[in-house]
Design a protein around this motif. Structure first.
Motif, mmCIF file in Angstrom:
data_model
loop_
_atom_site.group_PDB
_atom_site.id
_atom_site.type_symbol
_atom_site.label_atom_id
_atom_site.label_comp_id
_atom_site.label_asym_id
_atom_site.label_seq_id
_atom_site.Cartn_x
_atom_site.Cartn_y
_atom_site.Cartn_z
ATOM 1 N N GLU A 1 0.842 -1.199 0.000
ATOM 2 C CA GLU A 1 0.000 0.000 0.000
ATOM 3 C C GLU A 1 0.882 1.256 0.000
ATOM 4 N N PHE A 2 0.354 2.362 -0.542
ATOM 5 C CA PHE A 2 1.119 3.604 -0.601
ATOM 6 C C PHE A 2 1.547 4.064 0.792
ATOM 7 N N VAL A 3 0.671 3.926 1.775
ATOM 8 C CA VAL A 3 0.995 4.349 3.147
ATOM 9 C C VAL A 3 2.224 3.589 3.657
ATOM 10 N N ASP A 4 2.269 2.304 3.411
ATOM 11 C CA ASP A 4 3.413 1.497 3.844
ATOM 12 C C ASP A 4 4.691 1.924 3.123
ATOM 13 N N PHE A 5 4.560 2.152 1.829
ATOM 14 C CA PHE A 5 5.710 2.600 1.043
ATOM 15 C C PHE A 5 6.223 3.954 1.557
ATOM 16 N N ALA A 6 5.323 4.897 1.769
ATOM 17 C CA ALA A 6 5.704 6.229 2.238
ATOM 18 C C ALA A 6 6.378 6.149 3.609
ATOM 19 N N ASP B 1 -6.005 13.486 -2.741
ATOM 20 C CA ASP B 1 -7.116 12.623 -2.349
ATOM 21 C C ASP B 1 -6.729 11.165 -2.117
ATOM 22 N N TYR B 2 -5.836 10.651 -2.941
ATOM 23 C CA TYR B 2 -5.531 9.226 -2.867
ATOM 24 C C TYR B 2 -4.222 8.890 -2.175
ATOM 25 N N TYR B 3 -3.349 9.859 -2.071
ATOM 26 C CA TYR B 3 -2.045 9.540 -1.509
ATOM 27 C C TYR B 3 -1.775 10.263 -0.195
ATOM 28 N N PHE B 4 -1.536 11.547 -0.249
ATOM 29 C CA PHE B 4 -1.077 12.253 0.935
ATOM 30 C C PHE B 4 -2.136 12.422 2.009
ATOM 31 N N SER B 5 -3.399 12.357 1.665
ATOM 32 C CA SER B 5 -4.441 12.463 2.694
ATOM 33 C C SER B 5 -4.434 11.242 3.622
ATOM 34 N N GLN B 6 -3.797 10.160 3.192
ATOM 35 C CA GLN B 6 -3.719 8.944 4.004
ATOM 36 C C GLN B 6 -2.542 8.958 4.986
ATOM 37 N N LEU B 7 -1.623 9.891 4.796
ATOM 38 C CA LEU B 7 -0.383 9.877 5.578
ATOM 39 C C LEU B 7 -0.469 10.726 6.834
ATOM 40 N N GLU C 1 12.804 21.718 -5.179
ATOM 41 C CA GLU C 1 13.244 23.088 -5.449
ATOM 42 C C GLU C 1 13.955 23.180 -6.797
ATOM 43 N N THR C 2 14.822 22.230 -7.070
ATOM 44 C CA THR C 2 15.601 22.254 -8.308
ATOM 45 C C THR C 2 14.717 22.143 -9.540
ATOM 46 N N PHE C 3 13.722 21.288 -9.484
ATOM 47 C CA PHE C 3 12.898 21.027 -10.663
ATOM 48 C C PHE C 3 11.552 21.747 -10.647
ATOM 49 N N GLY C 4 11.341 22.618 -9.665
ATOM 50 C CA GLY C 4 10.172 23.484 -9.662
ATOM 51 C C GLY C 4 8.868 22.859 -9.217
ATOM 52 N N TYR C 5 8.934 21.804 -8.418
ATOM 53 C CA TYR C 5 7.710 21.210 -7.888
ATOM 54 C C TYR C 5 7.381 21.837 -6.532
ATOM 55 N N THR C 6 6.114 21.847 -6.184
ATOM 56 C CA THR C 6 5.682 22.455 -4.925
ATOM 57 C C THR C 6 4.787 21.487 -4.156
ATOM 58 N N PHE C 7 4.711 21.706 -2.863
ATOM 59 C CA PHE C 7 3.774 20.947 -2.037
ATOM 60 C C PHE C 7 3.419 21.789 -0.827
ATOM 61 N N ASN C 8 2.118 21.992 -0.628
ATOM 62 C CA ASN C 8 1.625 22.748 0.511
ATOM 63 C C ASN C 8 1.185 21.752 1.580
ATOM 64 N N LYS C 9 1.876 21.759 2.722
ATOM 65 C CA LYS C 9 1.582 20.794 3.791
ATOM 66 C C LYS C 9 0.216 21.013 4.423
ATOM 67 N N THR C 10 -0.275 22.227 4.378
ATOM 68 C CA THR C 10 -1.571 22.530 4.989
ATOM 69 C C THR C 10 -2.721 22.004 4.136
ATOM 70 N N THR C 11 -2.662 22.271 2.845
ATOM 71 C CA THR C 11 -3.750 21.873 1.955
ATOM 72 C C THR C 11 -3.480 20.542 1.245
ATOM 73 N N LEU C 12 -2.267 20.004 1.414
ATOM 74 C CA LEU C 12 -1.826 18.778 0.737
ATOM 75 C C LEU C 12 -1.890 18.931 -0.777
ATOM 76 N N THR C 13 -1.624 20.127 -1.248
ATOM 77 C CA THR C 13 -1.702 20.436 -2.660
ATOM 78 C C THR C 13 -0.309 20.415 -3.287
ATOM 79 N N ALA C 14 -0.168 19.608 -4.336
ATOM 80 C CA ALA C 14 1.087 19.523 -5.080
ATOM 81 C C ALA C 14 0.964 20.318 -6.363
ATOM 82 N N GLY C 15 2.088 20.745 -6.874
ATOM 83 C CA GLY C 15 2.073 21.485 -8.135
ATOM 84 C C GLY C 15 3.454 21.588 -8.741
#
Length: 131
Positions: free
Chosen positions: A2-7, A85-91, A108-122
């Protein structure tokens, strides 16, 4: 697995030492430092089909009709929504924190983002032009 176990595995072993992680789960910068090599192009998985087509056609002057389109991201749902919805909300928050600390420099290097409050990636929303 499961993703939770992997994470949790990555968070537990990666936070302790990156050497404990399988090479497939290590941050990309632990394999390759883009600042040390004169790359002509760095592409993203999210835009790989478009990027490869552009390189083949405009730089190699070859028809890219031989490339088949592969759906690397589930187009039926927004990738950010899938991640939330399917990944980080379970962690648990501490697992998220440790995962982010492991991949912080890559993000940071490749320009990806993640908001810990909203669990929003971009970071892939805008296709970057290779020209």
């Amino acid at each position: 697995m499961e993703f939770v176990d992997f994470a949790e595995y990555v968070a537990d072993y990666g936070t302790e030492s990156l050497e404990n992680l399988d090479q497939h789960f290590k941050p990309i910068l632990s394999h390759c430092d883009p600042c040390k090599f004169p790359f002509n192009y760095i592409t993203r998985l999210e835009t790989f089909y478009t990027d490869a087509r552009w390189i083949i056609e405009s730089k190699l002057n070859v028809s890219a009709n031989v490339i088949s389109s592969v759906n690397v991201i589930n187009k039926s749902k927004d990738p950010a929504a899938l991640i939330k919805d399917y990944y980080f909300s379970q962690l648990k928050p501490d697992v998220i924190e440790r995962i982010l600390s492991i991949y912080k420099l890559d993000m940071e290097t490749f320009g990806y983002t993640f908001n810990k409050t909203t669990l929003t990636a971009g970071g892939w929303e805008k296709e970057t032009s290779l020209t």
